[in-house]
Each structure stands twice: as structure tokens, then as C-alpha cells.
Write an enzyme that holds these catalytic residues in place. Structure first.
Site: not given
Ligand code: AMP
Length: 278
Positions: A30, A32, A36, A149
């Protein structure tokens, strides 16, 4: 868009969706942002239906980390996902994913203890466990993750292979602010001053890439080039800065095409990560 909070309901809805065509899954915690959304758009482009999950996973946070204060913007997140054409949102309460007495975890040995796994013991055990549970619930044809990540990608690729998950893992590029800062839900913790300081992470990565492309292939001087940029902001403390094999996360001595340059640093009380592929 349907919002579901139990494994049973989500499983039934996903089964019905898979009968209509291919199903993509975008797991998130979340809060977002455009990073995301880029995953959701890739899923929309590649799959007939898209499911997203919103779950701040307690088992991937250490005892002194930001689980309690992690940003939660559920209504706004649902509005964004709805506008992007997401079909199903899975937002379970913690006890749905971890019923009392849950003692089974997924451990990706080796890889799971490197980079963030070294700095955040148990982090990737939590990540692998929740993602395995999401895969079992949704059974997607494709699952979408961000290159942001990079260590997580390595851990999950290994888990998918080792556990024979019948899905394709799709990795999407890092989305950045115009000035280079990688988007992150944690960026909202940064003060104005810290936000400016945080730019050194992407600048250090850029310096390493430029030095590499200018002909330097030895890792030690490449890392020096990155550290000298990091030194411009002495209040930003490096957690790790490494050049590693993207599959195993083991350090390299000579940089090869495709090598992963990964950095984590503490900016005030906020831990940020970023990376680049040579
Ligand atoms: P999180 O909500 O931080 O767990 O992220 C969910 C997904 O979004 C994970 O696969 C992250 O690698 C991806 N994500 C987070 N930040 C970015 C970004 N700046 N660019 C691309 N994907 C992202």
C-alpha cells in the site's frame, strides 16, 4: 473492483477470474505511488485480469523497524487501483495471513542473508513467506515486482524455482522522480532537507555506472567512485554499497555486464535503497 479480506473469498474470486483468462498479481504494502502503478500497468498490458494485494506484512519488519508507523492510505490506494482497472484487491487483516500459532516460514538460504537480508535479519524470510502465501491464494499466471527491490527479486526468483511455482515473475524498471530519487513509500518520511540529501544515492549509482562505462571494470575503484559521491552528504550513512551477481547477490571483484550495483543508506531515521544494473 472487488475488495476481499479473506483467503477463502480471494481464492474463489481468483479461480473465477482465471476461468475468464490470464491473471496477473501485483503484491504491495500500500501507500501506493507511481512505482506501484507502473507494475499495475505492466500487469494490465500482459494479463486479462489483474489482482493487487495491499498488506503491510509484519513478519518482514524487524523489532526496531517502522511497522507501526508504515504509511497506510487504504482508501486512496483503492481509488488508484480502481482507476487503473484492477479487478481484485486482496487486503487481509494480519491474523488472516498469520493465524495464532502459525509457525511455518519460507527461508531462502544464502541469498536471503545477503544485502538487505544481512542488514535486516529475518526480512527475506518474512518476504518469501508472505509472497508464497499470496501465490498460493491467487495462483497467478504472472506476478509483477519492481527492480527497485533487487535483492527481493533475487530471493523470489530462487523461491519460485525451488518451490516449482507455476508462474512467471516479471520485473519492472525503477520509477524515479525527475531529479533521480527512486520512488518509495518511505520517501514521505523525509524532511525537505533529508529529501535533498537523499539524492546522493542515485548520484553515487550514476557515478559508478559512468566510471564503469568509461572503462573501469575493477569493483574496488568503482565502489570508491560511489563512496566519494556519498561523502558529499556525510549525514547520509551507508548501510551497504556493493557490486554483486544479480542472481546470487554474491560480491564480484570484476564488474561484468548485468552486474547489480546496490546501495542502502540511512537518511535521518529513514532507510532508503536503490540500485542500478551495469
Ligand atoms: P512495496 O509496497 O514497497 O512492498 O512495493 C511493492 C512493489 O512495488 C515491489 O515489487 C517493489 O519493488 C515495487 N516498487 C516499489 N517502488 C518502486 C519503484 N520506484 N519503481 C518500480 N517498482 C517499485
Amino acid at each position: 473492483m472487488q475488495v476481499l479480506s479473506t483467503v477463502r473469498e480471494m481464492r474463489a474470486a481468483c479461480r473465477a477470474a482465471r476461468q475468464q483468462g490470464s491473471l496477473g498479481l501485483v503484491p504491495t504494502m500500500g501507500a501506493l505511488h507511481a512505482g506501484h502503478i507502473s507494475l499495475v500497468r505492466a500487469a494490465r498490458a500482459q494479463c486479462d485480469g489483474v489482482a493487487a494485494s495491499i498488506f503491510v506484512n509484519p513478519t518482514q519488519f524487524g523489532p526496531n523497524e517502522d511497522f507501526a508507523r508504515y504509511p497506510r492510505t487504504f482508501e486512496q490506494d483503492c481509488a488508484l487501483l480502481d482507476a487503473e482497472g484492477v479487478m481484485l484487491v486482496f487486503a487481509p487483516p494480519p491474523e488472516e495471513m498469520y493465524p495464532p500459532g502459525a509457525t511455518t516460514f519460507v527461508e531462502v538460504e544464502g541469498i536471503g542473508d545477503r544485502l538487505d537480508g544481512a542488514s535486516r535479519p529475518g526480512h527475506f524470510r518474512g518476504v518469501a513467506t508472505i509472497v508464497a502465501k499470496l501465490f498460493h491464494t491467487v495462483a497467478p499466471d504472472k506476478a509483477f515486482f519492481g527492480q527497485k527491490d533487487a535483492a527481493q527479486v533475487a530471493v523470489l526468483r530462487r523461491m519460485v524455482r525451488d518451490f516449482n511455482f507455476d508462474l512467471e515473475l516479471i520485473v519492472c524498471p525503477i520509477v524515479r522522480e525527475p531529479d533521480g530519487l527512486a520512488l518509495s513509500s518511505r520517501n514521505r518520511y523525509l524532511s525537505e532537507r533529508e529529501r535533498a540529501q537523499a539524492l546522493v544515492l542515485s548520484r553515487a549509482l550514476n557515478a559508478i555506472c559512468a566510471t564503469y562505462h568509461a572503462g573501469q571494470k575493477q569493483v574496488a575503484p568503482l565502489l570508491d567512485a560511489g563512496r566519494s559521491i556519498m561523502a558529499i552528504e556525510p549525514e547520509v550513512r551507508i548501510d551497504y554499497l556493493e557490486i554483486v551477481d544479480p542472481g546470487t547477490l554474491l560480491p564480484l571483484t570484476e564488474a561484468t555486464p548485468g552486474a547489480l550495483v546496490a546501495i542502502a543508506a540511512q537518511v535521518g531515521s529513514t532507510r532508503l535503497i536503490d540500485n542500478a544494473i551495469l
